[in-house]
Each structure stands twice: as C-alpha cells, then as structure tokens.
Design a protein around this motif. Structure first.
Motif, short mmCIF file in Angstrom:
data_model
loop_
_atom_site.label_atom_id
_atom_site.label_comp_id
_atom_site.label_asym_id
_atom_site.label_seq_id
_atom_site.Cartn_x
_atom_site.Cartn_y
_atom_site.Cartn_z
N ALA A 1 0.84 -1.20 0.00
CA ALA A 1 0.00 0.00 0.00
C ALA A 1 0.87 1.26 0.00
N ILE A 2 1.82 1.30 0.93
CA ILE A 2 2.72 2.47 0.96
C ILE A 2 3.52 2.53 -0.35
N GLY A 3 3.96 1.37 -0.81
CA GLY A 3 4.74 1.32 -2.05
C GLY A 3 3.97 1.85 -3.25
N MET A 4 2.67 1.52 -3.33
CA MET A 4 1.86 2.02 -4.45
C MET A 4 1.70 3.52 -4.37
N ALA A 5 1.46 4.00 -3.16
CA ALA A 5 1.33 5.45 -3.00
C ALA A 5 2.64 6.14 -3.39
N LEU A 6 3.77 5.55 -2.95
CA LEU A 6 5.07 6.14 -3.29
C LEU A 6 5.32 6.07 -4.80
N ALA A 7 4.94 4.97 -5.44
CA ALA A 7 5.15 4.85 -6.89
C ALA A 7 4.38 5.94 -7.64
N HIS A 8 3.16 6.22 -7.17
CA HIS A 8 2.37 7.28 -7.82
C HIS A 8 2.96 8.66 -7.52
N ARG A 9 3.37 8.85 -6.28
CA ARG A 9 3.94 10.15 -5.91
C ARG A 9 5.27 10.38 -6.64
N PHE A 10 6.08 9.32 -6.75
CA PHE A 10 7.36 9.43 -7.46
C PHE A 10 7.11 9.69 -8.95
N SER A 11 6.08 9.06 -9.50
CA SER A 11 5.75 9.29 -10.91
C SER A 11 5.35 10.75 -11.14
N ALA A 12 4.63 11.31 -10.16
CA ALA A 12 4.25 12.72 -10.26
C ALA A 12 5.49 13.60 -10.18
N ARG A 13 6.41 13.25 -9.26
CA ARG A 13 7.65 14.02 -9.12
C ARG A 13 8.47 13.99 -10.40
N MET A 14 8.40 12.86 -11.15
CA MET A 14 9.15 12.72 -12.40
C MET A 14 8.36 13.32 -13.57
#
Lengths: 371, 371
Positions: A274-287
């Motif tokens: 769950a945390i990993g999915m949220a981070l993957a989306h947040r990191f994608s936004a950052r990129m």
C-alpha cells in the motif's frame, strides 16, 4: 448446487481453474478428486489456520476419499526460510508421496509460497493445490505459480515457478480474518485497478465498504482480481516482460519490509505494498510522468480504507534513505545494475520503467522520509 | 581453429549446444561470451578440481572479459545436501548476480547437480553453464537439465529441471582423472548402447581400450553418448515417458549407493550403475524377457573394463535383501505404489516395465546377494 465463480488461468498444458465461493473447504475432496483422481495429499498449514479450519478441511478431504497427512508450521513471514523448506520437504518425503500426489497449501501467502516451493522441488515437481485462507493469498499469491522463500539478502530471492493444479478460494474463511489482515490483502485488490483497470479502481472507490462487509461485492472483487492476475500470467508466465507490472508498489514495499526486519507487528506485506503504491504514484508525479492529482487520489483511497500510505505510517521509524536505497538495490527487480520500477502515467496506466536514476530515487526517499 | 564436436540439444526456446573437445577451458570466456553477452559469473567447483584447473578457467574467462567469483566446496557425494545448497545460493546472492548472469558448474556430477539446482532457484532461475570435468558428467549428468540434491531418504529426491545454456566438455581434463573415476563414468557410456544402440555397444566392446587411452575414440564415445542423451531429452524433457529409459541400472544402483551410505570409498555412482545394469539384464533373463547370453555379455564387458558387475563386488558387504528392497521402494522411480524398472529384451532393447512384482525382485535380490 455450488455457485462458485470459476476463473481459468490459460497456460496450455499447465492451465488450471480458480474456484471462488463460500464453503469450498468442505467440498475440497470432491473438487480435488475430480481433477486428480486417486491421489494422497500433504496439507501444509500454520498454527492459526490449523486451529480454526483444519478439522473442516480434513472432513472435506475425507468426504472425497483423499487420505492426507498434515504439516503445521509457525505463523508469520519468518517461516519463509530454508529450515522450514527443508522441514516441509522432509515431511512430504517421509509420507512417501509420489509425483502424482499433491501438496495442499492451506493458509496465507507465506504457507502458499513455502509449500509451493517444496512441491516444486520434491521429486523435481509434485502436484500442488492452493487453498488460500487470506484475502491477499486469494487475490494474489495463490495464482500464477510464483513460489519461494526469503533470504537474509531480500524477500523471495529463492524459489521456482511451479503452477498449482487447482486453486480453491473459500470466501467464507475470510470472515475469520483479523481486520488488519483483510485490509492488507485489499491493497493487492486495489493494485489491479491501479495497474490497468481504472474502472475497477473507480468501482472500488465507490464499493469498498461492501467488499469489506462481505457478500457479492467481495466475491466480485476477488474474481476481478483473479481475472486480472490470470490475464497477466497467461501473457508472461516467467516474468520476462509484462508480468513485472504486478510488482507495482512492491519495490518500495519490499524495501520497507526489509527495513523493519520482516516484523509483521510493524508492517505486513500488503501494508508495504500500500505504501509502495502510494510512493510509486507520488514518485511518478515528481518525475512529471503523472498528475499529482492521481497520486493524491490513490493516497486518499488507501487512507479511507485504513491502510498506511506514507513512510511515516510505519511504526517504530525507518532507517535513513541511503539504507532504504540499498534494500531496493538488492531487490530482485534489479536488472543488470539499473533500477527498474513500475511507474505510472495515471490511474490504471502503470508501465515498466527501466533505468530509473538512482539519484532521483534517493532524493525522493529523503524528501518523503519523515512523511 | 577449434575442432570441437558440437551436439545440439533440441529443446525449442531452451535449446543449447554441447561442445566437446580438448582445450575448451581456455576458450570458455569466448564460447560463453558469444552466447551470453556482458554477463558476470559465479564458478562453483570442488577442492580437487579447483587445485588442478581453476586457474586455467579463470584465465579462460578473463580472456573473454567475463568477471567471476568462485565458490569451492568439499569434493564428494556428501556435498549434495541442503546445507551446501544454501551455501551456494547465499554466495551467488552475495555476489549480487542477476537473473541474466550465470552460475558455472565446474566439476563432476555432484557439482553439476548441486549448482544447477542453485541456479534454478536463485531469483527463480538464473543462466547456467555446465563445464563437466569427469567422464560421467560429460556424457550424462551435465546434459538434460536434471539438477538436485540427496535426501536422507534417497538420492536426488529434491531438485528441479533447469536446462543449461551451454555445456563445455573439455576432453583434455579427463587425462587428469583417476582411473577409477574414468571407469565409473564409462558405465554411463556403455548404458547408451544397452538402452537402444546395440551397434554402439558392439563398437565399445571392440574399442573400449582406445576410449580409455584417449584421442579420437574417446571424443567419439563422448559425442555418441551426448547425442543419445540429447535425443531422449528432446523427446521427453520432464520425464513423463521415454526419458525414464536413462535410468537403466539406476534403480538397483541407487539402492546400492544408499546401502553403503553414499560412501564413495566403497561405491561411486557409476559403479553402482554398472552393477545395476548387470542386475537389470540378469533380472530380465530371470523373468524370461531376455536371453541369459545377453546378461552374460554385459557382465563380461563390465568385467573386462574393470568395473564391478555383481553385488559381491561391493567392498564391505551389503545389508540383507529386505533392506535393499526398502531402498528401492523409496527411490523416486516408484509410481503410485508399483515398482517400475527399466528392463530389457536384449542388448539395446531396454524398455520401461511397470508393475514389476515386489516378490520377484526380493527373490532375485536374495539369490544374487552373495554373488
């Protein structure tokens, strides 16, 4: 008459059915016996599941005239190790089971991964039946043939691909799960929406309370999840391509699990995802790959269902960003020295990103470390 | 210019070459590098092979710019156990090798079986290269993808099918083998003639001295053996049918190995197979399946080359017939409770016999026990 939902996993000569519905434990002997006539079985389970459901399974197998022995292991992620593997292998050999006989995994993901691995290596591969008793195992780990144990160097680094001959997902069992464990499994349900089924994710946003409550919505969510996984597995059984999409949230998630020493009291697998999915989306936004609104939508949904969604939600604190990065680098989704992540262009638009710069990941981990 | 003999193993997307010839260790880097570009490697070997040949292999890999680490294990059958498997797996993970990198088995059958198993389970399957240094490994165990370790309950009961990407059989290395070990490997060469190539067996009867002496006859015998094995493996990779023919002599042989506690000072694998083949022919004659003359011809050839051929040839004596039978019954070639043997109708006419009566086997063991 049973009203099980049936999902077929299309793998040619290794094809098999997933049956989903209430009461399948009691009908296990009939369902297994009609597919694997005349076999004997070794049930592998853990102390918690055995205490609640083993008698019912024994009765279900007896009704189908399937003789069985039982191996009961301690519950928890720490059981996925070499010593337990050796114990299961030895018990199966001691029972003099042959290639045509079956190992039955009766438990959550730990039991499924461990006993599937044992079934894959005893006599170079025995029949294997998955009877997942957790939501996570029913929607994810019981389907697709990935088996394995953990290494001190990382999770699931040792294992084989060994497909089950049948998956029996008794949905009535889920009512006995602790809420926290059900919720952790739900993270993998949401994952299928986030990978490539935006309509399913939107449906979950509207209906998640019904999924948690039980009944038709829960069965529907499990069946949709199994169909999504079966589609990916049929396209790419051995994870040479698309199947890596199923690792959405897992690279970050595994690093967090390793960081807490696989201490389930602090973080179970689904929570890490769950945390990993949220981070993957947040990191994608950052990129600049996806909109920050999509990351916020994922975070909001995880938060609504009561799942952790940020690093600060891990109780007891985490090691520094450099240490987390080293756990990521040891993860098995590393390909030839470059970091590979599942990133996204928006809800239901995940993709495999190779050559993700280590410096960007490290900066991101530092920014998000204190939540 | 190399003049290696090349044998292709036709397994579709898992197809690979076997190269046979002198000096392949020095050319290992070039041959591996041309097929698996840019990889790193972990060499798994034993103390004996390391002392004699490791420097040459390191130099050969360096010449092809393949970086490598090395894991050196004790020599001998006792190394095929869970602890050694775990040691190899951990060393490969510690070297941070990835799926595309290679484990190189550099040794005899023990090293090949053990490290192939490790390659098959690290990250659910890494590249694997066989560099067999014994005659037995060159003609048998390095080809066909069977890997595994022993259990206290029997030989090779735990393992996976994991095909190598390449087999490099350096025939010059065989000149450094002790005669006893060369002879043991020769049993598997003769086996191919006895299975279904009567002309090859007759050729061996005439030319075995040249095979032992080295030179073209030896390379020819190895190539013929590899072709014979490759044909069977291509027909039946996972041993659901014909491949069981390769077990000619192995059911009796494994029981004898188990009976001496896998003590190589008393009996090595090839010697067990030699006695096992003679027993399979003698038992076939007893069952009126084959002529006693054929059994006598097999016994005479094994005796001529200096191999043991009867139970009385096992130094230190054997347990009683009932105990030997129990070792046979635990062997993995048991199918659903009935005893399965490879029997024969004559030289080069072996077949899979199911439902062999236990009482006949026991009577035969008693008759032949004191030789």
């Amino acid at each position: 008459m049973s009203e099980d939902v049936k999902v077929e996993v299309g793998l040619g000569e290794r094809a098999y059915d997933i049956l989903i519905g209430p009461g399948l434990i009691g009908r296990a002997g009939a369902e297994i016996g009609s597919r694997l006539a005349g076999i004997r079985a070794a049930i592998v389970t853990d102390e918690n599941v055995a205490a609640q459901h083993l008698e019912a399974l024994k009765a279900g197998l007896d009704a189908g005239r399937i003789a069985s022995s039982t191996i009961v292991l301690p519950a928890g992620e720490k059981t996925k190790n070499f010593a337990a593997l050796q114990e299961v292998v030895d018990a199966v050999l001691a029972a003099r089971l042959e290639r045509g006989d079956a190992v039955i995994a009766f438990g959550g993901g730990v039991i499924g991964d461990l006993s599937g691995f044992a079934a894959g290596i005893v006599r170079r591969g025995m029949n294997f039946v998955q009877m997942p008793t957790s939501l996570l195992a029913q929607v994810d780990s019981s389907v697709g043939g990935k088996t394995g144990i953990n290494s001190t160097r990382g999770k699931n680094l040792i294992g084989v691909f060994h497909q089950p001959r049948l998956v029996l997902a008794d949905t009535a069992v889920l009512d006995t799960l602790p809420l926290r464990e059900f919720r952790a499994g739900y993270a993998e349900v949401a994952k299928y929406g986030l990978i490539d089924r935006p309509d399913f994710f939107a449906w979950l946003e509207r209906n998640w309370q019904d999924v948690f409550a039980g009944g038709p919505a829960r069965i529907e969510a499990i069946a949709q999840s199994c169909r999504a996984k079966a589609d990916v597995v049929a396209r790419d059984e051995f994870e040479t391509g698309d199947r890596a999409l199923l690792n959405l949230g897992h690279t970050f998630g595994h690093a967090l699990e390793a960081a807490v020493g696989y201490d389930g009291a602090r973080l179970v697998h689904g929570e890490g995802v769950a945390i990993g999915m949220a981070l993957a989306h947040r990191f994608s936004a950052r990129m600049n790959l996806a909109s920050p609104d999509d990351a916020a939508r994922v975070e909001a949904h995880l938060k609504a269902v009561g799942l952790p969604w940020r690093m600060a939600d891990v109780p007891g604190g985490l090691p520094d960003a450099e240490t987390l990065l080293s756990f990521i680098a040891q993860d098995k989704k590393v390909s030839r020295g470059a970091l590979t992540f599942i990133l996204t262009r928006g809800i239901g638009q995940s993709f495999i990103a190779r050559d993700v710069p280590v410096s960007e990941v490290l900066a991101f981990l530092k920014e998000n470390h204190t939540g």
